[in-house]
Design a protein around this motif. Sequence first.
Motif, PDB file in Angstrom:
ATOM      1  N   SER A 179     -29.907 -70.058  50.100  1.00 55.93           N
ATOM      2  CA  SER A 179     -31.561 -70.041  51.262  1.00 55.93           C
ATOM      3  C   SER A 179     -32.024 -68.928  51.696  1.00 55.93           C
ATOM      4  O   SER A 179     -33.124 -68.622  52.334  1.00 55.93           O
ATOM      5  N   LEU A 180     -31.172 -67.227  51.845  1.00 56.20           N
ATOM      6  CA  LEU A 180     -31.731 -65.948  52.612  1.00 56.20           C
ATOM      7  C   LEU A 180     -32.732 -65.568  51.916  1.00 56.20           C
ATOM      8  O   LEU A 180     -33.647 -65.587  53.113  1.00 56.20           O
ATOM      9  N   PRO A 181     -33.062 -65.704  51.151  1.00 59.21           N
ATOM     10  CA  PRO A 181     -35.145 -65.269  50.510  1.00 59.21           C
ATOM     11  C   PRO A 181     -35.244 -66.026  51.107  1.00 59.21           C
ATOM     12  O   PRO A 181     -36.655 -65.482  51.542  1.00 59.21           O
ATOM     13  N   PHE A 182     -35.479 -66.984  51.171  1.00 52.44           N
ATOM     14  CA  PHE A 182     -36.422 -67.959  52.102  1.00 52.44           C
ATOM     15  C   PHE A 182     -36.538 -67.854  53.638  1.00 52.44           C
ATOM     16  O   PHE A 182     -37.429 -68.422  54.554  1.00 52.44           O
TER      17      PHE A 182
ATOM     18  N   LEU B  73     -34.937 -75.524  55.001  1.00 52.12           N
ATOM     19  CA  LEU B  73     -36.294 -74.595  55.295  1.00 52.12           C
ATOM     20  C   LEU B  73     -37.182 -75.232  55.563  1.00 52.12           C
ATOM     21  O   LEU B  73     -38.167 -74.257  56.266  1.00 52.12           O
ATOM     22  N   TRP B  74     -38.334 -76.118  54.994  1.00 52.81           N
ATOM     23  CA  TRP B  74     -39.078 -76.139  55.205  1.00 52.81           C
ATOM     24  C   TRP B  74     -39.273 -76.995  57.254  1.00 52.81           C
ATOM     25  O   TRP B  74     -40.628 -76.344  57.437  1.00 52.81           O
ATOM     26  N   ALA B  75     -38.569 -77.183  57.270  1.00 48.72           N
ATOM     27  CA  ALA B  75     -38.798 -78.070  58.767  1.00 48.72           C
ATOM     28  C   ALA B  75     -38.651 -77.150  59.803  1.00 48.72           C
ATOM     29  O   ALA B  75     -39.106 -77.059  60.601  1.00 48.72           O
ATOM     30  N   LEU B  76     -37.793 -75.495  59.348  1.00 53.65           N
ATOM     31  CA  LEU B  76     -37.246 -74.976  60.481  1.00 53.65           C
ATOM     32  C   LEU B  76     -39.393 -73.702  60.770  1.00 53.65           C
ATOM     33  O   LEU B  76     -39.523 -73.238  61.787  1.00 53.65           O
ATOM     34  N   ARG B  77     -40.589 -74.801  60.118  1.00 52.14           N
ATOM     35  CA  ARG B  77     -41.568 -74.033  60.216  1.00 52.14           C
ATOM     36  C   ARG B  77     -42.712 -75.098  60.475  1.00 52.14           C
ATOM     37  O   ARG B  77     -43.701 -74.718  61.270  1.00 52.14           O
ATOM     38  N   SER B  78     -42.388 -76.584  60.908  1.00 50.27           N
ATOM     39  CA  SER B  78     -42.585 -77.168  61.152  1.00 50.27           C
ATOM     40  C   SER B  78     -43.060 -77.243  63.026  1.00 50.27           C
ATOM     41  O   SER B  78     -42.722 -76.375  63.857  1.00 50.27           O
TER      42      SER B  78
ATOM     43  N   ARG C 299     -38.950 -67.183  65.283  1.00 52.86           N
ATOM     44  CA  ARG C 299     -38.110 -66.995  64.290  1.00 52.86           C
ATOM     45  C   ARG C 299     -37.010 -65.394  64.554  1.00 52.86           C
ATOM     46  O   ARG C 299     -36.655 -65.525  63.997  1.00 52.86           O
ATOM     47  N   ALA C 300     -36.960 -66.032  66.011  1.00 51.80           N
ATOM     48  CA  ALA C 300     -35.802 -65.376  66.820  1.00 51.80           C
ATOM     49  C   ALA C 300     -34.453 -66.187  66.162  1.00 51.80           C
ATOM     50  O   ALA C 300     -33.625 -65.448  66.200  1.00 51.80           O
TER      51      ALA C 300
ATOM     52  N   VAL D  18     -40.065 -62.937  58.643  1.00 48.71           N
ATOM     53  CA  VAL D  18     -40.975 -62.143  59.168  1.00 48.71           C
ATOM     54  C   VAL D  18     -42.139 -62.254  58.706  1.00 48.71           C
ATOM     55  O   VAL D  18     -43.635 -61.935  59.114  1.00 48.71           O
ATOM     56  N   ASP D  19     -42.514 -63.519  58.892  1.00 44.76           N
ATOM     57  CA  ASP D  19     -44.069 -64.089  58.842  1.00 44.76           C
ATOM     58  C   ASP D  19     -44.421 -64.817  60.420  1.00 44.76           C
ATOM     59  O   ASP D  19     -43.545 -65.652  60.952  1.00 44.76           O
TER      60      ASP D  19
END
Length: 207
Positions: A62-65, A27-32, A78-79, A71-72
């Motif tokens: 995982s869904l809340p994260f 999950l963190w890596a998806l924001r890398s 994001r897509a 939405v950020d």
Amino acid sequence: MLDGLHDIDWASMEHAYGSAEEVPALLWALRSPEADERRKALDRFYSAVHHQGSVYPPTAASLPFLFELAVDGATPDRAAVVALLVSIGQESLDRDFEEDGTETEYYPPTGCAQAVAFLRERGAQFAELARDPDPDVRLAAIGGLGLFLDDADRAAEVLRARLAAERGIAARLRIVEAAATLALRLPAASHQVTEWLAGLAAGGGER
């Protein structure tokens, strides 16, 4: 960002290949900022946490994260995150209910019911994502209107507005598909959506 992620006992849950302890790192890596790191994390999420459409307890957890990332506006790709959310919800609906509408019982339990409940609680936010400035985010979010938004009038209104605004064939086809899904899922939407789609088929334009 991602508050509470490490409060969850991920190691106590399992995905397709064993312990889900890797999920926080994915999950963190998806924001890398590194595109290759994001791609690898998304591929791993699909292959292990959402394996062949499966929805495990860590998938639902995982869904809340994932939604927070979706939405950020600072989240890259994001897509892709929105598309993952919609896929999890779609697969949960397909797997969690029988044709007669009764809930499927699994042992060991899956995360399907939890996933559907979470996404339907946030159905209105899919309406916002469907109006996002990013066309790829809009395209990914459109399906969520038919699947998760329980306000039939609002869902139909947003879909009609999107059809009038969108020019890309992929988006327009997805809007019509979402409208059909909405009509089948919510009896309250059936009549107005059926009339609308019939008008389109008869050459009534974008109204």
